[in-house]
Motif scaffolding. Structure first.
Motif: not given
Length: 122
Positions: A22, A47, A49, A52, A57-59, A77-80
């Motif tokens: 993470q 994968k 994470t 917060e 930004e994730t992407k 997907i979301g924050s992953k």
């Protein structure tokens, strides 16, 4: 560059994975990139994470990491998000239709249809 079916296959694998690492409030550091590169070398798919507290930004983060590590972006997907990097020395993931070809072994006293020949019965 991954093709659509390859990416779909990797997404199906990533569906069962739990996040391995993470990104925290420190963001993407050099030590994090080294750790992630080692994981990708061993597992080929990872994968990640984003917490917060990181405020990333994730992407955008995934694409920046892909550029730094020369990895492939699979999905977010979301924050992953999920990354893939092929291990050329010892590949772990084999895509469907890309299996190693096997040499045919000719069975003695067997016809093409798999039946026993008359000679072998005598």
């Amino acid at each position: 560059m991954l093709k659509g079916k390859q990416r779909a296959y990797l997404r199906s694998i990533a569906n069962t994975l739990k996040p391995s690492t993470q990104i925290g409030k420190d963001g993407v550091t050099e030590s994090f990139l080294e750790q992630l590169d080692d994981m990708l070398r061993k597992r080929e798919i990872v994968k990640v994470t984003i917490l917060e507290t990181a405020g990333l930004e994730t992407k955008e983060t995934a694409n920046a990491i892909c550029e730094a590590l020369r990895a492939e972006f699979v999905q977010a997907i979301g924050s992953k998000f999920t990354l893939y990097k092929k291990n050329t020395e010892n590949p772990q993931i084999v895509f469907p239709g890309h299996e190693q070809a096997k040499a045919k072994v000719k069975a003695e006293n067997v016809t093409k249809k798999g039946r026993v020949t008359k000679r072998s019965v005598r």
